[in-house]
Design a protein around this motif. Structure first.
Motif, short mmCIF file in Angstrom:
data_model
loop_
_atom_site.label_atom_id
_atom_site.label_comp_id
_atom_site.label_asym_id
_atom_site.label_seq_id
_atom_site.Cartn_x
_atom_site.Cartn_y
_atom_site.Cartn_z
N TYR A 56 -5.30 -3.83 1.44
CA TYR A 56 -4.35 -5.14 1.40
C TYR A 56 -3.09 -4.62 2.15
O TYR A 56 -2.59 -5.31 3.13
N GLU A 57 -2.61 -3.43 1.94
CA GLU A 57 -1.33 -3.06 2.50
C GLU A 57 -1.81 -2.84 3.91
O GLU A 57 -0.66 -2.91 4.82
N MET A 58 -2.79 -2.33 4.40
CA MET A 58 -3.05 -2.42 5.69
C MET A 58 -3.67 -3.83 6.54
O MET A 58 -3.69 -3.85 7.75
N GLU A 150 6.99 -14.22 -2.94
CA GLU A 150 8.11 -15.03 -2.66
C GLU A 150 8.31 -15.33 -1.15
O GLU A 150 8.77 -16.32 -0.75
N MET A 151 8.29 -14.03 -0.52
CA MET A 151 8.45 -13.97 0.74
C MET A 151 7.78 -14.50 1.86
O MET A 151 7.88 -14.71 2.93
N GLY A 152 6.25 -14.30 1.37
CA GLY A 152 5.15 -14.70 2.33
C GLY A 152 5.06 -13.43 3.30
O GLY A 152 4.26 -13.44 4.24
N SER A 153 5.74 -12.08 3.02
CA SER A 153 5.29 -11.20 3.78
C SER A 153 5.46 -9.67 3.00
O SER A 153 6.15 -9.86 1.80
N LYS A 154 5.04 -8.70 3.28
CA LYS A 154 5.11 -7.47 2.53
C LYS A 154 5.34 -6.36 3.26
O LYS A 154 5.15 -6.05 4.28
N LYS A 155 5.85 -5.18 2.65
CA LYS A 155 5.96 -4.05 2.94
C LYS A 155 4.48 -3.36 3.38
O LYS A 155 3.54 -3.76 2.80
N PRO A 156 4.39 -2.90 4.62
CA PRO A 156 5.27 -2.42 5.45
C PRO A 156 5.94 -3.33 6.78
O PRO A 156 6.16 -2.84 7.72
N GLN A 157 5.37 -4.54 6.58
CA GLN A 157 5.47 -5.32 7.74
C GLN A 157 7.11 -5.56 7.92
O GLN A 157 7.67 -5.65 7.28
N ALA A 158 7.50 -5.76 9.34
CA ALA A 158 8.51 -5.86 9.69
C ALA A 158 9.52 -6.98 9.08
O ALA A 158 10.60 -7.26 8.84
N THR A 185 3.60 1.90 2.29
CA THR A 185 4.52 0.70 2.14
C THR A 185 6.05 0.84 2.38
O THR A 185 6.50 0.49 3.32
N ASP A 186 6.50 1.66 1.58
CA ASP A 186 7.95 1.93 1.60
C ASP A 186 8.30 2.75 2.80
O ASP A 186 9.19 2.35 3.63
N ILE A 187 7.60 4.16 2.93
CA ILE A 187 8.06 5.09 3.86
C ILE A 187 7.77 4.48 5.21
O ILE A 187 8.54 4.67 6.34
N LEU A 188 6.45 4.40 5.45
CA LEU A 188 5.84 3.85 6.72
C LEU A 188 6.63 2.65 7.17
O LEU A 188 7.21 2.39 8.32
N GLY A 189 7.19 1.51 6.23
CA GLY A 189 7.78 0.50 6.51
C GLY A 189 9.10 0.68 7.19
O GLY A 189 9.73 0.22 7.99
#
Length: 227
Positions: A56-58, A150-158, A185-189
């Motif tokens: 999912y994160e990828m 709620e945002m419709g986007s996730k880490k690591p997405q810009a 997620t956090d660090i790569l983002g």
């Protein structure tokens, strides 16, 4: 130097893993598993769940797919009868009441909130995350809360970071830090966006060549040595 701190929640300030361990054990014990069978079921679930979250994160699968298949795949791997969706429903009720926080979290958030603008930035289910923030009594430490559902986007997405920056005109790449336990997620983002990152490396994991945290600690309280 830093003015804005974006905090991940799960396993950064909230003890999600601790609650998960207890709940998964209860869940599988509830269908009659004991001893080695129980241990094998827990390990099998963890491996399947971790792989699905990584996918999912990828961006390889939608988030809902995780909840639709993780217990079904676990039962299949263990050659057990039963409904994966029934287990998912029972597990969701359990994690709604996972109100654990990591040691020193409240003290650290209290201290940092006096000197920085604290922002919660988390991937996850909105209902679950907001309830846990409220029940653990740490919600008031955060000036803003951003949840991927709620945002419709996730880490690591810009786009996840874009929204936070758009809402904070004084935020810059130089005065903002992302703090979290998630490498991918956090660090790569944060790396990709160009902001400082602080990795809480709970398990002493090695970093891949393409991920480079600005700071690295092993426990939450160590961040006070940096901030």
């Amino acid at each position: 130097m830093y003015k804005y701190l974006i905090f991940d929640l799960d396993d950064t300030v909230l003890d999600f893993s601790g609650g998960e361990a207890v709940n998964i054990r209860r869940l599988f014990a509830g269908i009659g598993l004991t001893g080695n069978e129980l241990t094998k079921a827990i390990d099998t679930y963890r491996g399947i769940n971790r792989k699905l979250w990584n996918q999912y994160e990828m961006g390889k699968i939608p988030r809902n797919e995780i909840f639709q298949v993780r217990f079904t795949k676990t039962l299949e791997a263990l050659n057990l009868e039963g409904s994966g969706m029934d287990l998912e429903s029972k597990y969701y009720e359990m994690i709604l009441h996972n109100y654990r926080i990591l040691p020193h979290a409240k003290h650290i958030l209290n201290e940092l909130s006096r000197r920085y603008t604290l922002i919660a930035g988390t991937n996850g289910q909105a209902e679950l995350q907001r309830m846990r923030l409220k029940k653990t009594d740490i919600e008031h430490y955060f000036d803003q809360i951003y949840i991927s559902e709620e945002m419709g986007s996730k880490k690591p997405q810009a786009s996840f970071f874009d929204q936070i920056f758009q809402d904070n005109p004084e935020m810059t790449l130089d005065n903002t830090m992302m703090i979290g336990d998630g490498l991918y997620t956090d660090i790569l983002g944060g790396n990709n966006y160009g902001i400082a990152t602080l990795w809480i490396n709970h398990h002493g994991t090695s970093t891949p060549e393409n991920i480079d945290p600005t700071y690295e600690v092993h426990t939450l309280d160590e961040i006070m040595d940096i901030l």
